[in-house]
Every structure is written in C-alpha cells, then in structure tokens.
Design a protein around this motif. Structure first.
Motif, PDB file in Angstrom:
ATOM      1  N   ILE A   1       0.870  -1.179   0.000  1.00  0.00           N
ATOM      2  CA  ILE A   1       0.000   0.000   0.000  1.00  0.00           C
ATOM      3  C   ILE A   1       0.907   1.229   0.000  1.00  0.00           C
ATOM      4  O   ILE A   1       1.747   1.380   0.889  1.00  0.00           O
ATOM      5  CB  ILE A   1      -0.939   0.031   1.215  1.00  0.00           C
ATOM      6  CG1 ILE A   1      -1.779  -1.251   1.287  1.00  0.00           C
ATOM      7  CG2 ILE A   1      -1.858   1.259   1.140  1.00  0.00           C
ATOM      8  CD1 ILE A   1      -2.670  -1.330   2.514  1.00  0.00           C
ATOM      9  N   ILE A   2       0.752   2.093  -0.996  1.00  0.00           N
ATOM     10  CA  ILE A   2       1.669   3.214  -1.207  1.00  0.00           C
ATOM     11  C   ILE A   2       0.879   4.506  -1.375  1.00  0.00           C
ATOM     12  O   ILE A   2      -0.073   4.563  -2.161  1.00  0.00           O
ATOM     13  CB  ILE A   2       2.549   2.969  -2.444  1.00  0.00           C
ATOM     14  CG1 ILE A   2       3.337   1.657  -2.282  1.00  0.00           C
ATOM     15  CG2 ILE A   2       3.494   4.146  -2.687  1.00  0.00           C
ATOM     16  CD1 ILE A   2       4.102   1.239  -3.528  1.00  0.00           C
ATOM     17  N   ALA A   3       1.293   5.539  -0.648  1.00  0.00           N
ATOM     18  CA  ALA A   3       0.698   6.868  -0.788  1.00  0.00           C
ATOM     19  C   ALA A   3       1.636   7.751  -1.614  1.00  0.00           C
ATOM     20  O   ALA A   3       2.839   7.819  -1.340  1.00  0.00           O
ATOM     21  CB  ALA A   3       0.455   7.491   0.583  1.00  0.00           C
ATOM     22  N   VAL A   4       1.083   8.410  -2.617  1.00  0.00           N
ATOM     23  CA  VAL A   4       1.848   9.254  -3.532  1.00  0.00           C
ATOM     24  C   VAL A   4       1.520  10.715  -3.219  1.00  0.00           C
ATOM     25  O   VAL A   4       0.354  11.110  -3.233  1.00  0.00           O
ATOM     26  CB  VAL A   4       1.484   8.912  -4.991  1.00  0.00           C
ATOM     27  CG1 VAL A   4       2.199   9.833  -5.952  1.00  0.00           C
ATOM     28  CG2 VAL A   4       1.841   7.458  -5.288  1.00  0.00           C
ATOM     29  N   LEU A   5       2.567  11.522  -2.960  1.00  0.00           N
ATOM     30  CA  LEU A   5       2.340  12.847  -2.398  1.00  0.00           C
ATOM     31  C   LEU A   5       2.773  14.012  -3.279  1.00  0.00           C
ATOM     32  O   LEU A   5       2.386  15.149  -3.006  1.00  0.00           O
ATOM     33  CB  LEU A   5       3.053  12.960  -1.042  1.00  0.00           C
ATOM     34  CG  LEU A   5       2.689  11.880  -0.012  1.00  0.00           C
ATOM     35  CD1 LEU A   5       3.525  12.042   1.247  1.00  0.00           C
ATOM     36  CD2 LEU A   5       1.195  11.933   0.322  1.00  0.00           C
TER      37      LEU A   5
END
Length: 256
Positions: A83-87
């Motif tokens: 699970i990856i959050a792109v900012l």
C-alpha cells in the motif's frame, strides 16, 4: 549503503533474507482476479496524515507484507501486499508504471488485486488492458526472467494505491532447499534515479514445516521475530516500523 540481512536455515532448507532496498521478487501472469478486499482503502485514506519527512520524500509505503509458506521439498507460495501513498508530482511519475520481475522457469505468478483511491475518495480498479507481461530484453543471452507491468488511470498527488501478488514455485531451485533475499525497504526505479521511500510498516512472515529448524542471520537491524506453531507449521514474523527514506545516487553514465 547499509544492508540488512537475515540468513535462515531450515534443516535441509536454507533461507537467506536480506533487508535492504531492492525490487521485490514478485509478480507475473496478465490475469487480474477479483478484488480480495483485504484492506479498506477509504478508511486508510481518511486516517492518513503524512508527516513532514514523508511529504519531503514525496511518497510513503504505508504497508509492505511479504508472506512465505515453505514446503518440505523446497517449493513455496509467496504473497506480497503493498500500500503506497503518492504525495507529489515526481512520485506520480515514478510510480506511474509498476514493474515486478519473476523467473518463469521456476515459478508462476499472478496479480491478485490492484486498486487506487484518488484525492476525491474515488476508487479505481485496475483494468485488464492496463497489465502487460514483458520479457527481459536488456541482455543478449536467453534468460527466464519476465516482468509484469501495470499502471493506474487516475494516479495523482495525494492518492493511495495497493496491489497484491501471489507467486507459486513450480520446482525448487535446489531439491529440499530454499533460499531467498527479502527486503524491508522497497525500491522503485525512475527515469533518473532509484527511490527508496519511507515505510510505516514492513512485515515478513515465513511458515515452515514444524519438523524443520530455522536459523537466521540479521545484519544492520535488530528485530526479534514473533513465533507461533499451528497446524503442522511454525510461523516466524518480523515487523519493522517507521523506516526512514534512503537516499541513493542517480544513475551513473556508462562511459565504456
């Protein structure tokens, strides 16, 4: 750059597990199966508040879980969940196409689940035509490496995506033995560099037959596993939390 390595030995099965940046050895097959719903992306997105360090990095791995079940003959089933959050915009570009490799001679893999929640709280599932399996054409000799690549429509700043991959070995590389290099950190190639973003939770779990012995060697990180025994298997589970971003050098031009 520091390496973080664990060496395992399970009776006749030897396992080497390294915790360093690297591509996870996962994926394959263009078939996208039904969404397993193992995580609640809406809840994760609602509760996610990036730290200053995560904002500076541009992305954060919220969860990395590598799970192995080892058979007595050395074959295995591996499951990966990311699970990856792109900012920021650079992370959108770098994570715009995911590519994961596997050795097609020894294993079969499938992309089980892939989906994204955008900044407007809309869920996007991965379309079958967004998945391709490619051969390794970077070397001039025949090899068995293949790569599954996939990309999300709607990937933008402040979106979160997840994917799950299952790999099943066809045969052991060495009869009644198994070894592998595994990683707490997760590296992602880009057009100009190799990024290793911070990770909030990185889990590695390994199940072995209960009549086998697991020997480990850990380097540059000190984590003791949780241990359980159930249904004829022993389970070892390591979790590293709040791992910082690792700075890497950009690609060096080849002057040869």
């Amino acid at each position: 750059m520091e390496t973080r390595e664990i060496i395992f030995k399970v009776a006749n099965i030897r396992l080497t597990v390294s915790f360093l940046l690297a591509f996870c050895l996962i994926s394959s097959s263009p078939l996208l199966e039904a969404d397993t719903g193992e995580s609640d992306l809406r809840k994760i997105a609602a509760e996610f508040k990036p730290t200053a360090a995560e904002k500076k990095a541009g992305a954060v791995i919220l969860k990395s879980h590598i799970d192995y079940e080892i058979k007595k003959d050395g074959r295995y089933v591996r499951k990966d969940h990311m699970i990856i959050a792109v900012l920021d915009d650079r992370a959108v570009s770098d994570y715009g196409e995911m590519s994961e490799g596997y050795n097609a001679y020894y294993s079969d893999s499938k992309l089980v689940n892939a989906r994204l929640i955008d900044s407007n709280n809309k869920i996007h599932t991965l379309e079958p035509d967004a998945i391709q399996v490619k051969t390794d054409n970077t070397r001039r000799v025949f090899n068995d490496m293949k790569y599954i690549t996939f990309s999300f429509k709607g990937l933008e700043q402040n979106s979160i995506f997840e994917f799950q991959i299952e790999t099943v070995s066809k045969q052991p590389i060495i009869e009644e033995q198994w070894y592998s290099n595994l990683f707490f950190m997760y590296g992602q190639s880009s057009s100009t560099s190799y990024r290793v973003d911070p990770i909030r939770s990185s889990i590695i779990s390994i199940r072995i037959p209960q009549d086998k012995e697991l020997i480990t060697k850990l380097e540059n990180i000190n984590i003791k596993p949780d241990k359980q025994q159930k249904n004829g298997f022993k389970t070892y589970r390591w979790e590293a939390t709040n791992l910082p971003e690792m700075k890497t050098e950009g690609y060096i031009e080849d002057y040869s």
